[in-house]
Scaffold this active site. Structure first.
Site, short mmCIF file in Angstrom:
data_model
loop_
_atom_site.label_atom_id
_atom_site.label_comp_id
_atom_site.label_asym_id
_atom_site.label_seq_id
_atom_site.Cartn_x
_atom_site.Cartn_y
_atom_site.Cartn_z
N ARG A 262 0.57 -1.17 -0.09
CA ARG A 262 0.04 0.43 -0.22
C ARG A 262 0.95 1.76 0.17
O ARG A 262 2.27 1.44 0.89
CB ARG A 262 -0.34 -0.24 1.47
CG ARG A 262 -2.32 -1.02 1.25
CD ARG A 262 -2.76 -0.97 2.64
NE ARG A 262 -3.67 -1.92 2.18
CZ ARG A 262 -4.45 -2.45 3.65
NH1 ARG A 262 -4.94 -1.71 4.79
NH2 ARG A 262 -5.27 -3.17 2.98
N ARG A 277 2.33 1.05 10.52
CA ARG A 277 1.84 1.44 9.10
C ARG A 277 3.52 1.43 8.11
O ARG A 277 4.02 2.32 8.10
CB ARG A 277 1.56 3.09 8.82
CG ARG A 277 0.64 3.12 7.71
CD ARG A 277 -0.09 4.55 7.61
NE ARG A 277 -0.75 4.65 8.94
CZ ARG A 277 -2.06 4.46 9.17
NH1 ARG A 277 -3.30 3.88 7.95
NH2 ARG A 277 -2.76 4.72 10.34
N GLU A 349 -6.71 -0.77 15.50
CA GLU A 349 -7.66 -1.46 14.59
C GLU A 349 -6.29 -2.44 13.95
O GLU A 349 -5.03 -2.73 13.76
CB GLU A 349 -8.10 -0.71 13.62
CG GLU A 349 -8.43 -1.58 12.82
CD GLU A 349 -8.11 -1.50 10.87
OE1 GLU A 349 -7.83 -3.03 9.88
OE2 GLU A 349 -7.69 -0.70 10.74
N SER A 352 -10.43 -5.58 9.95
CA SER A 352 -11.60 -4.95 9.27
C SER A 352 -12.50 -6.20 8.91
O SER A 352 -11.77 -6.94 8.26
CB SER A 352 -11.75 -3.51 8.40
OG SER A 352 -10.90 -3.02 9.79
N ARG A 391 0.84 -6.40 12.27
CA ARG A 391 0.27 -5.55 13.85
C ARG A 391 0.35 -6.79 15.24
O ARG A 391 0.47 -6.34 16.00
CB ARG A 391 -1.18 -5.02 13.57
CG ARG A 391 -0.97 -4.17 12.56
CD ARG A 391 -1.79 -2.49 12.65
NE ARG A 391 -2.31 -2.14 11.22
CZ ARG A 391 -2.29 -1.43 11.55
NH1 ARG A 391 -3.55 -0.67 12.11
NH2 ARG A 391 -2.03 0.31 10.78
#
Length: 430
Positions: A262, A277, A349, A352, A391
């Protein structure tokens, strides 16, 4: 992709649903394009009928020796041919414009999704586990003494720039163990089918799962046109693109462990320290393809699959349902699972899980044949992290940290680490 028939039938409901996501009215513009396209199609069909009728009369006029009528009819046939070509071009252009517009409008939220503008309006569903009471001030993952030797940001920056990391030794093995643990859990306990899929895909696959055209800047494209996947949702979901499945084969449940890429466009200044990130990371992704009647039940099931990973690792978490303003583009409803990070002193988070209804299936033309026959219908698609490996690594390290700089590791991972149970303050796995 939205169903134009549903918009025609109830444009007010369509706009009302979009307004819950903070999007202004769209139905009038959509219907104007649709009307112009349909009018061009109708006129083209009328012109074809006139052309066919004139063509039949040409021979009769010739046979009668009526040269004037013969010439008039031939001219009319040529005129209608040109008119048909023009109208078909207009219809194709109108169809492209309509499809392009529908492809960039967010999915409609389900009625049960809470209204809200941003993450502050998300609604907590439940919590599991209690954050540990430390006898010292916990630090972030990259500040733990035993972790520092195995988490090299300087070398990664030399090789690739910012938002990359080189993992070594104990930390690298722990990262690998986490991914293997997740895959085994999902395959053996949750009955998901493991898939090893490409990380390079075509435009059509990115379009199918709504990364294109709206979010092109969030992903990386190679010089020969392939895209690096942002998640294996792209490959797993698109595996049924263009298919007509038998209803009895549903649901299809997949999982895959892949590299993900990403660009993190728009994230400047966010989470710049550590590996929270990254441009390149690993994730275990879950995807389900279901009958429309079963998608909400499947959503709850997938949420439990992801939660179980954290429970087996003894990591405290909370599950929230996202409000309308915080949901992703293609979602009808989303559950976020947030793991407790003691170094930050808050939940972050880690997964999701979204139900997309027929939104992606319409883009991919993925359908099923109802039992007993009937016209094929669009399947429903769901996707969710099970989990983001990096994560999860952060959460294991921060929750297991000791005052001496070592890390105690969850019992569920011990078999994946050759019976080793901790990282020493010096960075050794023992």
């Amino acid at each position: 992709m939205h169903d134009i028939r549903a918009i025609r039938e109830n444009p007010e409901a369509f706009d009302a649903a979009l307004s819950r996501r903070g999007i202004g009215p769209q139905a009038d513009a959509i219907l104007a394009l649709d009307s112009a396209r349909r009018e061009a199609i109708a006129q083209a069909e009328a012109a074809k009928a006139a052309q066919n009728a004139a063509s039949k009369e040409v021979g009769a006029a010739k046979a009668r020796g009526d040269e004037d009528e013969f010439a008039r009819l031939r001219a009319l046939v040529a005129e209608k041919k040109a008119e048909i070509a023009r109208l078909e071009d207009e219809a194709r252009a109108g169809d492209s414009a309509l499809s392009a517009m529908l492809a960039t409008i967010d999915n409609l939220p389900l009625a049960e999704v809470p209204d809200g503008a941003d993450e502050s309006n998300n609604v907590e569903l439940h919590r599991w586990g209690n954050p540990r009471n430390f006898s010292f001030t916990p630090v972030e993952h990259f500040e733990i003494a035993g972790v520092a030797p195995g988490m090299d940001f300087a070398t990664a920056a030399k090789l690739s720039g910012s938002r990359f990391v080189v993992l070594r030794g104990a930390v690298a093995r722990l990262h690998r163990a986490l991914a293997q643990f997740m895959i085994d859990l999902h395959v053996e306990d949750h009955a998901l089918t493991e898939v090893n899929s490409p990380v390079l895909v075509r435009d059509e696959a990115m379009f199918g799962t709504n990364q294109l055209p709206k979010f092109a800047e969030d992903s990386y494209q190679t010089t020969n046109g392939w895209w690096l996947i942002p998640t294996s949702e792209v490959t797993l979901t698109n595996s049924v693109a263009g298919e007509i499945l038998e209803a009895a084969s549903l649901p299809l449940r997949f999982c895959a462990h892949t590299l993900c890429f990403r660009s993190e466009a728009g994230s400047a200044g966010k989470d710049t320290s550590g590996m929270l990130r990254q441009h390149q990371f690993e994730k275990v992704e879950m995807v389900s393809i279901t009958h429309p009647n079963d998608s909400l039940t499947e959503h709850a099931r997938m949420t439990r699959c992801a939660e179980t990973v954290l429970e087996r690792l003894d990591l405290p978490y909370r599950t929230v349902v996202l409000c309308t303003g915080d949901m992703g583009f293609g979602a009808q409803k989303t559950h976020d699972i947030e793991v407790w990070l003691p170094g930050q002193g808050r939940y972050r988070e880690i997964s999701s899980i979204s139900v997309c209804g027929g939104f992606q299936a319409r883009r991919m033309n993925a359908r099923f044949r109802p039992e007993g026959g009937g016209k094929p219908e669009f399947v429903h698609t769901l996707n969710g992290s099970g989990l983001a490996v990096g994560r999860c690594l952060i959460a294991v390290l921060e929750n297991g940290q000791r005052e001496d700089g070592g890390v105690d590791l969850p019992a569920a991972l011990h078999p994946y680490l050759g019976g080793r149970t901790q990282i020493t303050p010096e960075g050794t796995l023992v």
